[in-house]
Design an enzyme around this catalytic site. Structure first.
Site, PDB file in Angstrom:
ATOM      1  N   HIS A  36       0.796  -1.397   0.145  1.00 43.28           N
ATOM      2  CA  HIS A  36      -0.001  -0.157  -0.057  1.00 43.28           C
ATOM      3  C   HIS A  36       0.852   1.136  -0.040  1.00 43.28           C
ATOM      4  CE1 HIS A  36      -2.940  -2.827   2.046  1.00 43.28           C
ATOM      5  NE2 HIS A  36      -3.757  -2.470   0.995  1.00 43.28           N
ATOM      6  N   GLN A 152      -9.099  -8.620  -9.835  1.00 39.33           N
ATOM      7  CA  GLN A 152      -9.525  -7.382  -9.387  1.00 39.33           C
ATOM      8  C   GLN A 152      -9.549  -6.391 -10.091  1.00 39.33           C
ATOM      9  OE1 GLN A 152     -10.287  -6.278  -5.150  1.00 39.33           O
ATOM     10  NE2 GLN A 152      -8.535  -4.955  -5.300  1.00 39.33           N
TER      11      GLN A 152
HETATM   12  O1  PAF Z   1      -8.277  -4.408  -2.722  1.00 35.10           O
HETATM   13  C1  PAF Z   1      -8.751  -4.304  -1.890  1.00 35.10           C
HETATM   14  O2  PAF Z   1      -8.204  -3.950  -0.908  1.00 35.10           O
HETATM   15  C2  PAF Z   1     -10.236  -4.220  -1.898  1.00 35.10           C
HETATM   16  O3  PAF Z   1     -10.746  -5.036  -2.655  1.00 35.10           O
HETATM   17  C3  PAF Z   1     -10.786  -2.749  -2.438  1.00 35.10           C
HETATM   18  C4  PAF Z   1     -10.380  -2.505  -3.806  1.00 35.10           C
HETATM   19  C5  PAF Z   1     -10.363  -1.868  -1.392  1.00 35.10           C
HETATM   20  C6  PAF Z   1     -12.438  -2.751  -2.215  1.00 35.10           C
HETATM   21  O4  PAF Z   1     -12.778  -2.965  -0.995  1.00 35.10           O
END
Ligand code: PAF
Length: 255
Positions: A36, A152
């Site tokens: 992150h 995703q």
């Molecule tokens: O990847 C994640 O942490 C989650 O799937 C997200 C994109 C924040 C959606 O809740």
């Protein structure tokens, strides 16, 4: 200084003040790690304002136990974000994110029902629904997503195109520790032994000659493989180390 916004109404007012600036956005579920941090740092370099959201989205968990034990480390997250240069952090309450319960949701057509779609029923529906909400709240120029969750990333990229959302989705490379293990919030749940065993995932993904061989290598290290498949020029795995579900993927070496 990083400011945290807990109500959607106060965030809406703040967002109005930011009109005209280049806004970058990093959506997260908290329990932040180096992966992150690298998204936030890149976002910092490429935008005037860095917005991060922290929301453990209940609708994308198909297993209530997984939701319950998902790590929540808000104080440490805010400290990391301050250091990484985030300006605005949204920490919305569940009731504000879902004012009508879960009455309105995105329906993702069957073709995505492989791997994560197949093994986590409802995941894509919940994830796309909350991402759509967040993108509408933030109205960012760019949003940053890690390639560790490659499926995703693909679904979000397609959804943004499909619904004409004016946010560019920026893919970012997976961050790994020295052993090759992909950084993940779930790594915090691993015992030292399980963490050491989990290093096999990257070795098998990159080194094995076939998916069958990769699966055998991972199982020999004591992990339970849920799927090991190749799609879109990449090799993907989901496996359990103890009871912790980990996913990873790498591009296939071109011949
Ligand atoms: O990847 C994640 O942490 C989650 O799937 C997200 C994109 C924040 C959606 O809740």
């Amino acid at each position: 200084m990083t400011r945290a916004w807990r109500s959607t109404e106060s965030w809406r007012e703040r967002r109005g003040e930011l009109n005209g600036k280049r806004i970058g956005f990093v959506p997260t579920m908290g329990a932040l790690h180096r992966g992150h941090e690298s998204l936030v740092e890149r976002c910092r370099r490429e935008n005037d304002v860095v917005v991060v959201s922290i929301f453990v989205n209940p609708t994308q968990f198909n297993d209530p136990k997984d939701l319950e034990r998902y790590p929540r480390t808000l104080e440490a997250d805010l400290a990391l974000l301050e250091k990484a240069g985030a300006d605005e952090v949204l920490v919305p309450h569940r009731a504000e994110m879902y004012p009508h319960g879960y009455r309105f949701r995105i329906d993702v057509e069957d073709s995505v029902q492989v791997m994560e779609g197949l093994h986590r029923p409802g995941y894509f529906q919940g994830m796309t629904t909350v991402v759509m909400k967040l993108l509408n709240m933030v109205r960012a120029d760019r949003a940053y997503f890690g390639e560790k969750d490659f499926q995703q990333l693909r679904v979000v990229t397609d959804m943004v195109q499909e619904f004409f959302i004016p946010t560019e989705i920026v893919p970012c490379e997976t961050v790994r520790d020295e052993s090759g293990l992909a950084e993940s919030s779930r790594n915090q749940l691993l015992s030292p032994e399980a963490r050491a065993n989990a290093a096999v995932l990257y070795r098998a993904l990159t080194g094995a000659a076939s998916t069958g061989e990769a699966k055998a290598q991972i199982e020999a290290a004591g992990l339970r493989v849920e799927y090991l498949e190749e799609h879109w020029g990449r090799r993907f795995v989901a496996a359990y180390a103890d009871s912790v579900r980990l996913i990873d993927n790498v591009p296939l070496a071109s011949e």
